[in-house]
Design a protein around this motif. Structure first.
Motif, PDB file in Angstrom:
ATOM      1  N   LYS A   1       2.200   1.918  -3.381  1.00 16.51           N
ATOM      2  CA  LYS A   1       1.125   2.093  -4.371  1.00 16.51           C
ATOM      3  C   LYS A   1       1.121   1.002  -5.445  1.00 16.51           C
ATOM      4  O   LYS A   1       0.889   1.286  -6.613  1.00 16.51           O
ATOM      5  CB  LYS A   1       1.220   3.473  -5.042  1.00 16.51           C
ATOM      6  CG  LYS A   1       1.459   4.648  -4.109  1.00 16.51           C
ATOM      7  CD  LYS A   1       0.278   4.922  -3.223  1.00 16.51           C
ATOM      8  CE  LYS A   1       0.428   6.252  -2.487  1.00 16.51           C
ATOM      9  NZ  LYS A   1       1.602   6.384  -1.642  1.00 16.51           N
TER      10      LYS A   1
ATOM     11  N   PHE B   1      -4.371   5.055  -9.334  1.00 16.31           N
ATOM     12  CA  PHE B   1      -4.847   3.881  -8.613  1.00 16.31           C
ATOM     13  C   PHE B   1      -6.239   3.477  -9.064  1.00 16.31           C
ATOM     14  O   PHE B   1      -6.551   2.303  -9.185  1.00 16.31           O
ATOM     15  CB  PHE B   1      -4.854   4.183  -7.115  1.00 16.31           C
ATOM     16  CG  PHE B   1      -5.168   2.989  -6.254  1.00 16.31           C
ATOM     17  CD1 PHE B   1      -4.169   2.093  -5.922  1.00 16.31           C
ATOM     18  CD2 PHE B   1      -6.444   2.778  -5.780  1.00 16.31           C
ATOM     19  CE1 PHE B   1      -4.441   0.998  -5.130  1.00 16.31           C
ATOM     20  CE2 PHE B   1      -6.722   1.682  -4.992  1.00 16.31           C
ATOM     21  CZ  PHE B   1      -5.726   0.794  -4.657  1.00 16.31           C
TER      22      PHE B   1
ATOM     23  N   LEU C   1      -6.234  -4.753  -2.514  1.00 17.00           N
ATOM     24  CA  LEU C   1      -5.202  -5.184  -3.451  1.00 17.00           C
ATOM     25  C   LEU C   1      -5.733  -6.337  -4.299  1.00 17.00           C
ATOM     26  O   LEU C   1      -6.488  -7.182  -3.808  1.00 17.00           O
ATOM     27  CB  LEU C   1      -3.951  -5.624  -2.699  1.00 17.00           C
ATOM     28  CG  LEU C   1      -3.309  -4.563  -1.791  1.00 17.00           C
ATOM     29  CD1 LEU C   1      -2.138  -5.171  -1.034  1.00 17.00           C
ATOM     30  CD2 LEU C   1      -2.864  -3.357  -2.594  1.00 17.00           C
ATOM     31  N   GLU C   2      -5.347  -6.370  -5.563  1.00 13.38           N
ATOM     32  CA  GLU C   2      -5.846  -7.390  -6.485  1.00 13.38           C
ATOM     33  C   GLU C   2      -4.828  -8.522  -6.585  1.00 13.38           C
ATOM     34  O   GLU C   2      -3.668  -8.300  -6.922  1.00 13.38           O
ATOM     35  CB  GLU C   2      -6.132  -6.770  -7.852  1.00 13.38           C
ATOM     36  CG  GLU C   2      -7.195  -5.682  -7.766  1.00 13.38           C
ATOM     37  CD  GLU C   2      -7.656  -5.192  -9.115  1.00 13.38           C
ATOM     38  OE1 GLU C   2      -7.100  -5.639 -10.140  1.00 13.38           O
ATOM     39  OE2 GLU C   2      -8.566  -4.354  -9.145  1.00 13.38           O
TER      40      GLU C   2
ATOM     41  N   LYS D   1      -0.894  -2.153  -6.663  1.00 21.13           N
ATOM     42  CA  LYS D   1      -2.216  -2.746  -6.481  1.00 21.13           C
ATOM     43  C   LYS D   1      -2.283  -4.190  -6.975  1.00 21.13           C
ATOM     44  O   LYS D   1      -3.013  -4.999  -6.429  1.00 21.13           O
ATOM     45  CB  LYS D   1      -3.251  -1.904  -7.227  1.00 21.13           C
ATOM     46  CG  LYS D   1      -4.686  -2.369  -7.070  1.00 21.13           C
ATOM     47  CD  LYS D   1      -5.630  -1.461  -7.843  1.00 21.13           C
ATOM     48  CE  LYS D   1      -7.078  -1.892  -7.688  1.00 21.13           C
ATOM     49  NZ  LYS D   1      -7.996  -1.046  -8.472  1.00 21.13           N
TER      50      LYS D   1
ATOM     51  N   LYS E   1       0.828  -1.202   0.000  1.00 22.97           N
ATOM     52  CA  LYS E   1       0.000   0.000   0.000  1.00 22.97           C
ATOM     53  C   LYS E   1       0.863   1.253   0.000  1.00 22.97           C
ATOM     54  O   LYS E   1       0.546   2.244  -0.668  1.00 22.97           O
ATOM     55  CB  LYS E   1      -0.935   0.000   1.206  1.00 22.97           C
ATOM     56  CG  LYS E   1      -2.098  -0.968   1.086  1.00 22.97           C
ATOM     57  CD  LYS E   1      -3.055  -0.792   2.255  1.00 22.97           C
ATOM     58  CE  LYS E   1      -4.323  -1.599   2.052  1.00 22.97           C
ATOM     59  NZ  LYS E   1      -5.293  -1.383   3.165  1.00 22.97           N
TER      60      LYS E   1
END
Length: 394
Positions: A55, A367, A77-78, A57, A52
């Motif tokens: 940055k 994002f 988060l993916e 994701k 995080k």
């Protein structure tokens, strides 16, 4: 009183039919591989904080460890999980086993843990295990059947990463084809992926190419640094870096196999910061240059010379140095971060001094790119205004 047509169409814009949306496990351009073959790296909960802070994701793991899935719960988060090679044969042999695996490692964690993809196997084709190669297609189909029965095919994307070892030739890019020994297993997979809209996944390592032939490969060409580059004699396209040339070689091989419209996605790429004495180029300086320039290249959101309109996406390898990985010394030195969570070298990550630092406006924009939050907020407010206005009027 019937709902005015304007309100109906407004709501349709806000909540489109999901079935027409192509499944995509990667909503940005820059992701990272979170490998854990180590006994000294941070706990998964701390890893979420690091991701995080920098940055990132899009994250890919090589298994479906429940400790990681629990730590990622509610993070936003993916995550792409892996069905490792150890499971491929048994998943191929049993649809029930595939269903059991998907329920246990995917469905039961949704939607709190945002699992967006399953990577079935890793570098199976061309690896020399014929039984494993023969089982891969069946395993992919059985996993997809399980997703279909669970109504998750609109949520989860299937992929299967390959090494460059599946190619017979890769230079120049226009000369690339799949090995004949691989093609018999590759073509059914490509046909299936074309049908369900999955990409061709390839692991790209200019470092490995360079260390194997440093006398004939320009280091600047491998590191995205200024150089004369090459011109493909067939297409007359100019390449100033090996990364783009390798991607276009994959596109050429796909076209030759009859799947020229399939998207290529890079599931691993990186550069070792250290290695054995005979591993030329494995230095912290080269690793920093490669990863800095790769990040800059991906954030430009552009394609390759052969596919200029197809935005390139890549997962960097890897988040941490992994001290228990077997093989040459370089295998234990691909991490952007050291075991204690400090950076191996600076490639421009911000937010590390304070893990709770809020995102800047530009980062927020990046994002949420591709999501519905920002643009649909305007649609939502417009819909409310129209509804109220028409209610008062009627």
């Amino acid at each position: 009183m019937r709902t005015p047509a304007a309100v109906f169409w407004c709501l349709l814009l806000l909540f489109p039919v999901q079935r027409i949306v192509r499944v995509d496990a990667f909503t940005g351009t820059y992701g990272i591989n979170y490998g854990r073959i180590a006994d000294n790296i941070p706990a998964p909960e701390n890893v979420v904080s690091i991701l995080k802070a920098i940055k990132i994701k899009n994250v890919k793991i090589f298994d479906s460890d429940h400790g990681v899935l629990k730590a990622f719960k509610g993070s936003g988060l993916e995550l792409v999980v892996g069905l490792s090679n150890d499971y491929v044969k048994e998943i191929n042999s049993s649809e029930d086993r595939a269903m059991e695996w998907v329920k246990d490692n995917v469905q039961s964690w949704l939607p709190d843990t945002k699992i967006t993809g399953i990577a079935v196997g890793n570098e199976v084709l061309g690896g020399g295990d014929l039984e494993l190669e023969e089982a891969l297609y069946g395993a992919i189909k059985n996993v997809y059947k399980a997703l279909s029965r669970l109504q998750l095919t609109d949520v989860i994307q299937i992929s299967s990463p390959h090494s460059q070892g599946v190619f017979a030739y890769s230079y120049p890019p226009s000369n690339c084809t799949f090995k004949e020994s691989v093609l018999q297993y590759m073509k059914p997979i490509l046909g299936f992926f074309a049908m369900i809209g999955s990409p061709f996944s390839i692991n790209v390592y200019p470092f490995i190419a360079y260390k194997s032939d440093p006398e004939h490969i320009n280091l600047s060409y491998a590191l995205f640094l200024p150089n004369a580059g090459i011109v493909d004699p067939k297409t007359n396209l100019h390449y100033d870096n090996m990364f783009d040339a390798t991607i276009d070689a994959a596109y050429t091989a796909l076209e030759a196999a009859g799947y020229g419209k399939m998207e290529v996605e890079v599931t691993e790429t990186g550069w070792a910061s250290s290695g054995d004495e005979d591993e030329t180029g494995a230095t912290a300086q080269n690793a920093r240059i490669y990863n800095f320039n790769l990040r800059k290249r991906l954030f430009k959101r552009k394609g390759t010379p052969l596919r200029p309109k197809v935005v390139m996406k890549a997962y960097v390898f890897a988040l941490f140095n992994e001290d228990l990985k077997p093989g040459p010394g370089s295998e234990r030195h691909y991490g952007l971060f050291k075991a204690d969570g400090s950076i191996s070298y600076d490639i421009g990550f911000s937010g590390l001094s304070n893990l709770h630092t809020s995102s800047s406006p530009s980062t927020q924009k990046e994002f949420y790119a591709g999501g519905w939050l920002a643009p649909n907020s305007l649609v939502l407010f417009t819909c409310i205004w129209i509804a109220v206005h028409l209610y008062v009027r009627y």
